[in-house]
Design a protein around this motif. Structure first.
Motif, mmCIF file in Angstrom:
data_model
loop_
_atom_site.group_PDB
_atom_site.id
_atom_site.type_symbol
_atom_site.label_atom_id
_atom_site.label_comp_id
_atom_site.label_asym_id
_atom_site.label_seq_id
_atom_site.Cartn_x
_atom_site.Cartn_y
_atom_site.Cartn_z
ATOM 1 N N PHE A 88 0.826 -1.207 0.000
ATOM 2 C CA PHE A 88 0.000 0.000 0.000
ATOM 3 C C PHE A 88 0.864 1.263 0.000
ATOM 4 C CE2 PHE A 88 -3.541 -2.720 1.736
ATOM 5 C CZ PHE A 88 -4.313 -2.632 0.596
ATOM 6 N N ALA A 89 1.973 1.251 0.703
ATOM 7 C CA ALA A 89 2.877 2.405 0.694
ATOM 8 C C ALA A 89 3.451 2.621 -0.703
ATOM 9 C CB ALA A 89 4.001 2.208 1.711
ATOM 10 N N ALA A 90 3.810 1.538 -1.372
ATOM 11 C CA ALA A 90 4.354 1.653 -2.729
ATOM 12 C C ALA A 90 3.302 2.207 -3.684
ATOM 13 C CB ALA A 90 4.853 0.296 -3.215
ATOM 14 N N LEU A 91 2.068 1.764 -3.539
ATOM 15 C CA LEU A 91 1.008 2.200 -4.440
ATOM 16 C C LEU A 91 0.433 3.570 -4.072
ATOM 17 C CD1 LEU A 91 -0.862 -1.182 -4.939
ATOM 18 C CD2 LEU A 91 0.647 -0.007 -6.561
ATOM 19 N N ALA A 92 0.862 4.119 -2.953
ATOM 20 C CA ALA A 92 0.364 5.427 -2.528
ATOM 21 C C ALA A 92 0.888 6.555 -3.416
ATOM 22 C CB ALA A 92 0.754 5.688 -1.075
ATOM 23 N N ASP A 93 1.966 6.311 -4.122
ATOM 24 C CA ASP A 93 2.584 7.344 -4.956
ATOM 25 C C ASP A 93 2.083 7.237 -6.401
ATOM 26 O OD1 ASP A 93 4.994 8.127 -6.893
ATOM 27 O OD2 ASP A 93 5.126 9.308 -5.043
ATOM 28 N N PRO A 94 1.652 8.349 -7.015
ATOM 29 C CA PRO A 94 1.134 8.286 -8.382
ATOM 30 C C PRO A 94 2.169 7.854 -9.417
ATOM 31 C CG PRO A 94 1.210 10.565 -7.602
ATOM 32 C CD PRO A 94 1.541 9.684 -6.442
ATOM 33 N N GLU A 118 10.352 -2.672 -5.978
ATOM 34 C CA GLU A 118 11.037 -3.964 -5.814
ATOM 35 C C GLU A 118 10.979 -4.427 -4.363
ATOM 36 O OE1 GLU A 118 14.483 -4.359 -9.156
ATOM 37 O OE2 GLU A 118 14.889 -2.926 -7.551
ATOM 38 N N THR A 119 11.194 -3.518 -3.434
ATOM 39 C CA THR A 119 11.168 -3.861 -2.012
ATOM 40 C C THR A 119 9.789 -4.372 -1.600
ATOM 41 O OG1 THR A 119 12.869 -2.210 -1.541
ATOM 42 C CG2 THR A 119 11.544 -2.963 0.324
ATOM 43 N N SER A 120 8.742 -3.787 -2.178
ATOM 44 C CA SER A 120 7.382 -4.222 -1.851
ATOM 45 C C SER A 120 7.030 -5.546 -2.507
ATOM 46 C CB SER A 120 6.374 -3.157 -2.287
ATOM 47 O OG SER A 120 6.267 -3.136 -3.697
ATOM 48 N N GLY A 121 7.828 -5.968 -3.493
ATOM 49 C CA GLY A 121 7.560 -7.214 -4.199
ATOM 50 C C GLY A 121 6.681 -7.049 -5.421
ATOM 51 N N VAL A 130 -1.768 -10.268 -4.766
ATOM 52 C CA VAL A 130 -2.689 -11.246 -4.186
ATOM 53 C C VAL A 130 -3.030 -10.891 -2.738
ATOM 54 C CG1 VAL A 130 -2.952 -13.664 -3.500
ATOM 55 C CG2 VAL A 130 -2.031 -13.095 -5.750
ATOM 56 N N GLY A 131 -2.056 -10.507 -1.960
ATOM 57 C CA GLY A 131 -2.301 -10.145 -0.561
ATOM 58 C C GLY A 131 -3.222 -8.946 -0.439
ATOM 59 N N ALA A 132 -2.987 -7.934 -1.279
ATOM 60 C CA ALA A 132 -3.845 -6.746 -1.257
ATOM 61 C C ALA A 132 -5.248 -7.089 -1.727
ATOM 62 C CB ALA A 132 -3.245 -5.649 -2.126
#
Length: 128
Positions: free
Chosen positions: A12-18, A56-59, A80-82
């Protein structure tokens, strides 16, 4: 909360950025080099690489370097987790809305029953 895991938090942190969401959307169409991915963005390559590193860190993204070219691809199982988390949340909210609907319907029926029991008011005019 039971579903708070560090991995889910990273996604979610990775996807928070546009910018990172745009990279993920581009990678849905297929793998691309970092140069191709960076093209649409007005930022220096080192700054862009920080976004790649977060993904990459978030997978969400995997990359490999061949010579001077780093190629990135979306990790197929990364979301999948999200997705599972969203499905659980949807189930919780649908159950709440179902209970709310049942409660509103109960109140409506009670109001209708109360209205049916009231005697109708008929007024007689004087002198009729």
């Amino acid at each position: 909360m039971a579903n708070q895991s560090p991995h889910l938090d990273q996604i979610f942190a990775a996807l928070a950025d546009p910018t990172r969401r745009a990279i993920v959307m581009r990678l849905c169409a297929g793998e691309a080099s970092v140069g191709e991915l960076a093209g649409p963005f007005d930022m220096a390559l080192p700054s862009f690489m920080k976004h790649i590193h977060v993904l990459e860190t978030s997978g969400l993204v995997q990359s490999e370097k061949s010579g001077r070219v780093r190629t990135c691809r979306l990790s197929a199982d990364a979301l999948v987790g999200a997705e599972d988390w969203f499905q659980q949340q949807r189930a919780v909210w649908e159950a709440r809305l179902d209970r709310f609907e049942a409660y509103v319907m109960k109140l409506k029926k009670e109001k209708e029953r109360a209205g049916a029991k009231r005697p109708s008011k008929t007024t007689k005019r004087k002198g009729s």
